[in-house]
Design a protein around this motif. Structure first.
Motif, PDB file in Angstrom:
ATOM      1  N   SER A 161       0.827  -1.205   0.000  1.00 39.45           N
ATOM      2  CA  SER A 161       0.000   0.000   0.000  1.00 39.45           C
ATOM      3  C   SER A 161       0.860   1.253   0.000  1.00 39.45           C
ATOM      4  O   SER A 161       1.816   1.361   0.739  1.00 39.45           O
ATOM      5  N   GLN A 162       0.486   2.173  -0.854  1.00 39.38           N
ATOM      6  CA  GLN A 162       1.114   3.478  -0.903  1.00 39.38           C
ATOM      7  C   GLN A 162      -0.017   4.497  -0.949  1.00 39.38           C
ATOM      8  O   GLN A 162      -1.167   4.161  -1.150  1.00 39.38           O
ATOM      9  N   SER A 163       0.346   5.753  -0.816  1.00 41.32           N
ATOM     10  CA  SER A 163      -0.684   6.771  -0.884  1.00 41.32           C
ATOM     11  C   SER A 163      -1.206   6.891  -2.306  1.00 41.32           C
ATOM     12  O   SER A 163      -0.464   6.759  -3.270  1.00 41.32           O
ATOM     13  N   GLN A 194      -2.324   4.416  -7.774  1.00 43.59           N
ATOM     14  CA  GLN A 194      -1.274   4.091  -6.814  1.00 43.59           C
ATOM     15  C   GLN A 194       0.012   4.062  -7.629  1.00 43.59           C
ATOM     16  O   GLN A 194       0.191   3.198  -8.489  1.00 43.59           O
TER      17      GLN A 194
END
Length: 152
Positions: A8-10, A97
């Motif tokens: 997960s990334q912003s 993403q």
């Protein structure tokens, strides 16, 4: 972890205005055509030169598209995702993403939407395989081929 989905990334929101050549990028992925192992998401395969995405500059090859105009792209087959892009209208909002900068993840195989190179390479592999089978059959079916000649 090699070959698995990105962590997960912003998320980043990008707004694009459809140009004469569409949005200016190709997509890959979906539940029926996984691009990244263990991830059925939709990814940017290619940014087309002078297209809307290239002119904007924020969308990059390898970015995962999470949603288009608020429609999440989870658990969709490739053709359903393509249809969402085609029917998205002139002003399109993408939630993406960004690809990891140091990724060991890789594609299962190239499948850029609208790019015939992957189907051509598959066709070539089938032709090579069939040619090898034909040559093998020809060699073994010749009269006297590989028969032991025992002198009396």
């Amino acid at each position: 972890m090699n070959g698995s989905a990105p962590s997960s990334q912003s998320a980043l929101e990008i707004q694009l205005r459809r140009g004469p050549a569409g949005l200016g990028f190709n997509i890959v992925g979906g539940v029926d055509q996984q691009y990244v192992m263990n991830d059925s998401g939709i990814y940017v395969a290619k940014i087309k030169e002078d297209g809307a995405a290239a002119l904007d500059g924020r969308l990059q090859e390898g970015d995962k598209i999470l949603a288009i105009n608020g429609h999440k792209l989870e658990n969709l087959c490739h053709s359903a995702a393509v249809e969402l892009f085609r029917s998205a209208g002139e002003e399109v909002t993408l939630l993406i993403q960004p690809r990891p900068s140091h990724s060991s993840n890789g594609p299962l195989g190239p499948r850029p939407d609208g790019d015939s190179s992957s189907s051509m390479s598959s066709f070539t592999l089938v032709c090579v395989f069939l040619a090898a089978v034909a040559i093998t059959v020809f060699i073994y079916r010749r009269p006297g081929a590989f028969r032991r000649h025992t002198p009396f």
